[in-house]
Design an enzyme around this catalytic site. Sequence first.
Site, PDB file in Angstrom:
ATOM      1  N   HIS A  39      71.699  89.642 -34.372  1.00  0.00           N
ATOM      2  CA  HIS A  39      71.988  90.939 -34.979  1.00  0.00           C
ATOM      3  C   HIS A  39      73.395  90.994 -35.564  1.00  0.00           C
ATOM      4  O   HIS A  39      74.027  92.053 -35.569  1.00  0.00           O
ATOM      5  CB  HIS A  39      71.810  92.053 -33.936  1.00  0.00           C
ATOM      6  CG  HIS A  39      70.419  92.142 -33.405  1.00  0.00           C
ATOM      7  ND1 HIS A  39      69.360  92.567 -34.173  1.00  0.00           N
ATOM      8  CD2 HIS A  39      69.903  91.824 -32.199  1.00  0.00           C
ATOM      9  CE1 HIS A  39      68.256  92.524 -33.462  1.00  0.00           C
ATOM     10  NE2 HIS A  39      68.556  92.078 -32.251  1.00  0.00           N
ATOM     11  N   ALA A  52      61.627  67.601 -42.351  1.00  0.00           N
ATOM     12  CA  ALA A  52      60.553  68.515 -41.975  1.00  0.00           C
ATOM     13  C   ALA A  52      60.623  68.821 -40.482  1.00  0.00           C
ATOM     14  O   ALA A  52      60.835  67.933 -39.659  1.00  0.00           O
ATOM     15  CB  ALA A  52      59.201  67.900 -42.323  1.00  0.00           C
ATOM     16  N   SER A 106      59.413  70.710 -45.064  1.00  0.00           N
ATOM     17  CA  SER A 106      58.404  71.634 -44.535  1.00  0.00           C
ATOM     18  C   SER A 106      58.737  72.060 -43.115  1.00  0.00           C
ATOM     19  O   SER A 106      59.027  71.237 -42.257  1.00  0.00           O
ATOM     20  CB  SER A 106      57.029  70.954 -44.523  1.00  0.00           C
ATOM     21  OG  SER A 106      56.656  70.581 -45.809  1.00  0.00           O
TER      22      SER A 106
END
Length: 190
Positions: free
Chosen positions: A113, A148, A130
């Site tokens: 946050h 990936a 990916s």
Amino acid sequence: MGFIRSISEDMKNIQDNDPAAKSKLEVLLCYPGLHAIIIYRISHFFYIHHHYIIARFISQIGRFFTGIEIHPGAIIGRRFFIDHGMGIVIGETAEIGDDVTMYQGATLGGTGHETGKRHPTIGNNVIIGSGAKVLGSFKVGDNAKIGAGSVVLEEVPPNTTVVGIPGQIVKRDGIKVNNDDIIENKGYVR
């Protein structure tokens, strides 16, 4: 650079980098990565003119139709290529340089946050594989490759290849790196 010229450049980039792209018409009609970039550029226009709700609404329409979520506040350079883009997420304070390629399921996200700059800055000529997750406010240097499925939580120097969870440098300047050569918690090669 004008909007139409930018789209034309993006289409040419897709044809240059994807051997499956047979024609400009195919790219225009069948590449959701291109559609996502077009929608992003429209939503970004509204975002930088402080029409935040319109910008977010347009970006959500793009997400619905393409499966690619690009926050309108992100800054994206030229010739950004999203290949098989389903599931890509790009956060509000992400910055992406020129000639970057992202593959399906990759994320440029935050870690909590925080306020202010909370998403990564991606240099030029970067490839993000990916399912890779690049999380936090740090820089990925020019010509870097993120493998990936990697989870990258720290700065990535230029001309390196990073793989794994957490991401570790395995190549620098094209030379394989032994993990014993990596400075602990910094990701830099000695």
